[in-house]
Scaffold this active site. Structure first.
Site, short mmCIF file in Angstrom:
data_model
loop_
_atom_site.label_atom_id
_atom_site.label_comp_id
_atom_site.label_asym_id
_atom_site.label_seq_id
_atom_site.Cartn_x
_atom_site.Cartn_y
_atom_site.Cartn_z
N LYS A 5 0.17 3.69 -2.73
CA LYS A 5 -0.96 4.71 -2.52
C LYS A 5 -0.36 5.99 -2.68
O LYS A 5 -0.93 7.10 -2.59
CB LYS A 5 -1.89 4.49 -1.46
CG LYS A 5 -2.60 3.22 -1.54
CD LYS A 5 -3.48 3.02 -0.27
CE LYS A 5 -4.80 2.10 -0.49
NZ LYS A 5 -3.98 0.69 -0.25
N SER A 26 -6.00 2.77 4.88
CA SER A 26 -5.56 2.41 3.51
C SER A 26 -6.47 1.39 2.73
O SER A 26 -6.31 0.43 2.22
CB SER A 26 -4.54 1.32 3.92
OG SER A 26 -3.67 1.06 2.84
N SER A 32 0.84 -1.15 -0.20
CA SER A 32 -0.07 -0.14 -0.02
C SER A 32 0.99 1.27 0.19
O SER A 32 0.41 2.41 -0.18
CB SER A 32 -0.91 -0.03 1.06
OG SER A 32 -1.90 -0.98 0.84
#
Length: 398
Positions: A97, A152, A94
């Site tokens: 991101k 997340s 993640s």
């Protein structure tokens, strides 16, 4: 025996047949490519193992680091204080991101409201982290971004990606953004960092993304937020909409002195990855750690490297640097995540389709023939025409 007219016709046919080959020849030439990723930021950053250049009084690096790849850099100057295999390509989880936010965040007013359609929260990978978005309900853009940074939430990423034109377009724009930042280790396959075949980044590239993102005031605000209330479902009995609390999954936030944020990530394939920035004494350091031995170690090792970096500042020579964005010729930086006042920037350039967008030829722009190609066509045509005339006259004289 061939007649002069037949010979002339055959020559013309030969010229016509040769033209497609000549026209196609320049397309087969090797496109201009970016430099090898190992060369980005300095020669030492491409060498294996730990790279550090201590001077007198410099503290020793932490001795129990297990991360496959890590890097310590100064946010303002871009100087790399120490690193270990910073260009090693690994699944980013993640932490990708960060690039998603750097690409998409400047495009939408934080107060804008979006009604989520059912298809916008479909196709999310099994086991994904979710903030809990429901279809047919309204969400403010700032709520969606809190879902991205705090929880997340892959569902929040998918909604914002659909607002941006869809998953494929967003992935292409993220790749463009990575290329503009000279993040040549990165190949984007999913916008949320979910494990996908071929999706990779590096500690160096993730640091580039974080450095760019932290120039945006909204980015800083979201990644530093510890807790928030998120819009809930609609109570069909009362007609009122509830809310629920969400908390940042960054375990250093609020615990490590001066920590700004940035983003953590964990998946089965990627293991644990963390990008953290902290400020102390007017200096901001950025640390990225990828794939240590365990989930908790990603935080422990980030904190240890931050401690070392603040103690080592001014006592080590840089072993490289975080490079600056290279804007397209004649244009402002693409997709830049704003400045100190979070000023929106131009949208990203045309989407690339692979991990590295091939630069167009300097004179041809990537379409049609360059000057050398057209010269070859003209000269070939002149030669064939001249030969035809000579043969015509020779046969006429006979």
């Amino acid at each position: 025996m061939s007649t002069p007219r037949l010979t002339f016709v055959r020559l013309c046919a030969a010229a016509t047949a040769a033209l497609p080959v000549l026209l196609a020849a320049p397309a087969g030439a090797a496109p201009q490519q970016p430099p090898p990723s190992a060369a980005i930021g300095g020669e030492r950053l491409g060498l294996p193992g730990v790279q550090v250049a201590p001077m007198a009084g410099a503290p020793s690096l932490p001795g129990d680091l297990t991360g496959e790849s890590w890097i310590v850099s100064d946010l303002a100057s871009g100087d790399v204080l120490a690193a270990s295999n910073p260009h090693r390509r690994l699944p980013p989880a993640s932490t990708l991101k960060i690039l998603f936010a750097d690409t998409v965040l400047p495009k939408f007013d934080r107060n804008a409201v979006h009604r989520v359609a059912d298809e916008e929260i479909q196709g999310i990978g099994p086991g994904s982290s979710l903030v809990g978005i429901k279809e047919d309900l309204d969400y403010r853009v700032e709520d969606l971004w809190r879902g991205v940074f705090l929880s997340s939430g892959n569902d929040a990423v998918h909604v914002l990606a659909h607002m941006n034109g869809g998953i494929r377009q967003t992935v292409a724009e993220m790749q463009d953004r990575a290329d503009a930042l000279q993040a040549w280790d990165t190949r984007v396959v999913s916008p949320d960092g979910y494990d996908m075949e071929g999706q990779v980044s590096s500690a160096y590239d993730l640091s580039l993304f974080a450095r760019a993102g932290l120039r945006n005031a909204d980015f800083r605000m979201y990644c530093a937020t510890r807790e928030a209330m998120f819009p809930g479902a609609l109570d069909r009995t009362t007609g009122r909409r509830g809310s629920f609390g969400i908390a940042n999954t960054d375990r250093l936030l609020g615990k490590y002195p001066g920590l700004i944020g940035v983003k953590n990530g964990t998946t089965t394939n990627a293991g644990s990855t963390f990008v953290g920035a902290a400020e102390r004494g007017g200096r901001t350091l950025l640390v990225t750690v990828m794939h240590p031995e365990s989930y908790q170690k990603v935080y422990d090792e980030t904190a240890a490297l931050l401690d070392w970096g603040f103690a080592a500042a001014g006592k080590v020579r840089p072993v490289g640097r975080l490079v600056d964005e290279v804007p397209p010729a004649g244009a402002a930086p693409t997709g830049q995540a704003g400045g100190a006042e979070a000023t929106p920037a131009p949208p990203p350039a045309t989407a690339a389709t692979g991990p590295v967008a091939a630069a167009p030829a300097a004179t041809g722009g990537g379409d049609g023939l360059a000057l050398g190609g057209w010269s070859a066509v003209v000269l070939a045509g002149v030669a064939l025409g001249y030969g035809a005339v000579v043969l015509w006259r020779r046969h006429s004289a006979d």
